[in-house]
Design an enzyme around this catalytic site. Structure first.
Site, mmCIF file in Angstrom:
data_model
loop_
_atom_site.group_PDB
_atom_site.id
_atom_site.type_symbol
_atom_site.label_atom_id
_atom_site.label_comp_id
_atom_site.label_asym_id
_atom_site.label_seq_id
_atom_site.Cartn_x
_atom_site.Cartn_y
_atom_site.Cartn_z
ATOM 1 N N LYS A 1 0.737 -1.249 0.009
ATOM 2 C CA LYS A 1 0.087 -0.069 0.212
ATOM 3 C C LYS A 1 0.791 1.292 0.117
ATOM 4 C CE LYS A 1 -2.449 -0.918 3.902
ATOM 5 N NZ LYS A 1 -1.838 -2.171 4.115
ATOM 6 N N ARG B 1 -9.973 0.451 8.692
ATOM 7 C CA ARG B 1 -9.273 -0.871 9.006
ATOM 8 C C ARG B 1 -10.444 -1.772 9.553
ATOM 9 N NH1 ARG B 1 -3.660 0.198 9.213
ATOM 10 N NH2 ARG B 1 -2.223 -1.760 9.601
ATOM 11 N N ARG C 1 11.532 -5.915 4.943
ATOM 12 C CA ARG C 1 11.070 -4.631 4.647
ATOM 13 C C ARG C 1 12.163 -3.498 5.519
ATOM 14 N NH1 ARG C 1 5.312 -2.128 5.279
ATOM 15 N NH2 ARG C 1 5.118 -2.774 7.497
ATOM 16 N N ARG D 1 10.874 -1.566 10.863
ATOM 17 C CA ARG D 1 9.835 -1.424 11.981
ATOM 18 C C ARG D 1 9.830 -2.385 13.051
ATOM 19 N NH1 ARG D 1 4.350 0.053 8.762
ATOM 20 N NH2 ARG D 1 3.595 -0.994 10.476
ATOM 21 N N ARG E 1 -0.653 -8.990 13.439
ATOM 22 C CA ARG E 1 -1.049 -8.132 12.461
ATOM 23 C C ARG E 1 -2.007 -8.614 11.347
ATOM 24 N NH1 ARG E 1 3.981 -5.347 10.906
ATOM 25 N NH2 ARG E 1 2.817 -3.863 9.674
#
Ligand code: AMP
Length: 216
Positions: free
Chosen positions: A13, A88, A127, A160, A171
């Site tokens: 995203k 969400r 990431r 992160r 998550r």
């Protein structure tokens, strides 16, 4: 034009928001970035969000909805925005529809980026993100030109804290339970564009742009 980017954590995203911002000249409103910013500044909002974010849980709606609607009421969002990470859950989606309707506005399109669960885990664990401009990279798929440095602004890259395996699992669980029902919600509203999230960021980006009627 108000566009929502819908998809699991790791679906791309943030990367696609970057493309849409550039091509469509719209503002990027990412609820996760707003929370991380507040956390970094040590504000009351940041403190409220901290424990939820660390556990990979959703920050309570009353905090989140107010924060995002406030951001959307800024002058730079007057003619539209790319929403990333919000809504969400159904409650957030309904609150957003209501707030826009009060200004005679509405969500135009919802781009749902579909990616398999195995691929999501692989992407999240590799990431890296720029601390300054939030540009995302991947250790093997899209590494920066100079390791540890953002190609775009030279900022420092970091991983992160919530991209660690246990939190990633939580998550994704939250996503399937709370956010995935929005696929139905926006399908019924006739706004959903389902996009295959495989095949490299540039290809996914041009697929999205053509689907939005902006492709060249
Ligand atoms: P993200 O950067 O979108 O992955 O968001 C990071 C974290 O911020 C999430 O795991 C949540 O704890 C919190 N968060 C971001 N957006 C929302 C939202 N719309 N509702 C509730 N919590 C959110």
């Amino acid at each position: 034009m108000y566009i929502i980017l819908l998809g699991a954590p790791g679906a791309g995203k943030g990367t696609q928001a970057d493309t849409l911002v550039r091509e469509l000249k719209l503002v990027h409103v990412a609820s996760g970035d707003l929370f991380r910013q507040a956390l970094g500044q040590g504000t009351e909002l940041g403190l409220k969000a901290k424990s939820y974010m660390e556990k990979g849980m959703l920050v309570p709606d009353e905090v989140t909805i107010q924060m995002v609607l406030e951001r959307l009421s800024s002058p730079d969002c007057e003619s539209g925005a790319i929403l990333d990470g919000f809504p969400r859950n159904l409650n957030q989606a309904e609150a957003l529809d209501k707030a826009l309707a009060e200004q005679a506005k509405a969500i135009d399109k919802v781009v749902y980026i579909k990616v398999s669960e195995d691929e999501l885990v692989r992407r999240l664990s590799g990431r890296w993100i720029c601390r300054d401009c939030q540009m995302p990279y991947h250790a093997t798929d899209s590494p920066p030109r100079v390791w540890g440095k953002c190609d775009k602004c030279g900022g420092e890259l970091y991983q992160r804290a919530d991209d660690i395996p246990e939190t990633v699992k939580e998550r994704l669980g939250v996503y399937f339970a709370e956010t995935a029902p929005l696929i139905d919600y926006y399908t019924r509203a006739g706004k959903l564009l389902e996009m295959e999230g495989k095949g490299g960021a540039a290809r996914v980006g041009s697929r999205i742009l053509s689907a939005l009627g902006e492709g060249r």
